[in-house]
Design a protein around this motif. Sequence first.
Motif, PDB file in Angstrom:
ATOM      1  N   CYS A  39      11.404  -0.646  -6.578  1.00 61.90           N
ATOM      2  CA  CYS A  39      13.031  -0.716  -7.185  1.00 61.90           C
ATOM      3  C   CYS A  39      13.999  -1.101  -6.329  1.00 61.90           C
ATOM      4  O   CYS A  39      14.913  -1.871  -6.731  1.00 61.90           O
ATOM      5  N   GLN A  40      13.856  -0.823  -5.000  1.00 63.45           N
ATOM      6  CA  GLN A  40      14.781  -1.908  -4.125  1.00 63.45           C
ATOM      7  C   GLN A  40      14.628  -3.350  -4.263  1.00 63.45           C
ATOM      8  O   GLN A  40      15.558  -4.235  -4.330  1.00 63.45           O
ATOM      9  N   GLU A  41      13.420  -3.675  -4.389  1.00 66.57           N
ATOM     10  CA  GLU A  41      13.315  -5.170  -4.572  1.00 66.57           C
ATOM     11  C   GLU A  41      13.746  -5.950  -5.958  1.00 66.57           C
ATOM     12  O   GLU A  41      14.338  -6.608  -6.116  1.00 66.57           O
TER      13      GLU A  41
ATOM     14  N   ILE B   3      12.743  10.882  -2.777  1.00 65.63           N
ATOM     15  CA  ILE B   3      12.464  10.592  -4.100  1.00 65.63           C
ATOM     16  C   ILE B   3      13.308   9.439  -4.649  1.00 65.63           C
ATOM     17  O   ILE B   3      14.591   9.370  -4.372  1.00 65.63           O
ATOM     18  N   CYS B   4      12.781   8.447  -5.231  1.00 71.62           N
ATOM     19  CA  CYS B   4      13.543   7.139  -5.566  1.00 71.62           C
ATOM     20  C   CYS B   4      14.603   7.558  -6.579  1.00 71.62           C
ATOM     21  O   CYS B   4      14.156   8.293  -7.547  1.00 71.62           O
ATOM     22  N   VAL B   5      15.654   7.116  -6.335  1.00 73.06           N
ATOM     23  CA  VAL B   5      16.835   7.551  -7.263  1.00 73.06           C
ATOM     24  C   VAL B   5      16.786   6.875  -8.682  1.00 73.06           C
ATOM     25  O   VAL B   5      17.313   7.328  -9.496  1.00 73.06           O
TER      26      VAL B   5
ATOM     27  N   ASP C 227       7.688   9.092  -5.532  1.00 74.76           N
ATOM     28  CA  ASP C 227       7.820   9.372  -4.216  1.00 74.76           C
ATOM     29  C   ASP C 227       8.176   8.006  -3.535  1.00 74.76           C
ATOM     30  O   ASP C 227       7.480   7.087  -3.559  1.00 74.76           O
ATOM     31  N   ILE C 228       8.939   7.942  -2.065  1.00 75.34           N
ATOM     32  CA  ILE C 228       9.218   6.844  -1.351  1.00 75.34           C
ATOM     33  C   ILE C 228       8.143   6.791  -0.381  1.00 75.34           C
ATOM     34  O   ILE C 228       8.012   7.955  -0.112  1.00 75.34           O
ATOM     35  N   SER C 229       7.438   5.830  -0.049  1.00 77.23           N
ATOM     36  CA  SER C 229       6.275   5.868   0.786  1.00 77.23           C
ATOM     37  C   SER C 229       6.913   6.376   2.358  1.00 77.23           C
ATOM     38  O   SER C 229       7.797   5.944   2.502  1.00 77.23           O
TER      39      SER C 229
ATOM     40  N   ALA D 193      16.693   5.551   2.921  1.00 82.93           N
ATOM     41  CA  ALA D 193      16.210   4.564   1.818  1.00 82.93           C
ATOM     42  C   ALA D 193      16.402   5.545   0.427  1.00 82.93           C
ATOM     43  O   ALA D 193      16.006   6.712   0.464  1.00 82.93           O
ATOM     44  N   ALA D 194      17.008   4.959  -0.449  1.00 87.79           N
ATOM     45  CA  ALA D 194      17.432   5.522  -1.774  1.00 87.79           C
ATOM     46  C   ALA D 194      16.491   5.352  -2.779  1.00 87.79           C
ATOM     47  O   ALA D 194      16.182   6.203  -3.707  1.00 87.79           O
ATOM     48  N   ARG D 195      15.831   4.246  -2.489  1.00 89.48           N
ATOM     49  CA  ARG D 195      14.741   3.534  -3.588  1.00 89.48           C
ATOM     50  C   ARG D 195      13.426   3.437  -2.889  1.00 89.48           C
ATOM     51  O   ARG D 195      13.469   3.139  -1.810  1.00 89.48           O
TER      52      ARG D 195
END
Length: 124
Positions: A104-106, A79-81, A86-88, A98-100
């Motif tokens: 969100c990472q981008e 789950i994206c922080v 949900d993270i794919s 991956a935390a995001r």
Amino acid sequence: MTKTEINMFQMVLKNRETQWGNGNWNREALAIDTGTDDLDRIEHASIRDSVIGGLERNSGWLREVRSARHRLASREFGICVACDEDISPQRLTAVPWAARCMGCQEALERETTETESGLSLLAA
Ligand SMILES: [Zn+2]
């Protein structure tokens, strides 16, 4: 996320933590060069530099991996922080710590000056 998937990520992250956390991976490449050949020395120096660079990056990755294992244990994994989406699965397979989510990472990378940290390269 199924129990099988959780177990799989647990294993992957544990292996990563062991691999990056033991501090002696590729230690032979850091050994003092005793070669007499100039070309040898240059080659060894460049290997040593890349290994040291790798170690620095590893300490960042290790933090990410440990944090991912913590999220796994507390059922927040995947789950994206940042946005709670949900993270794919594809992203998690490629970057299990991956935390995001991708979006969100981008966004984070656009804001941060640390785009050269290596983490972003890995996550791309
Ligand atoms: Zn997100």
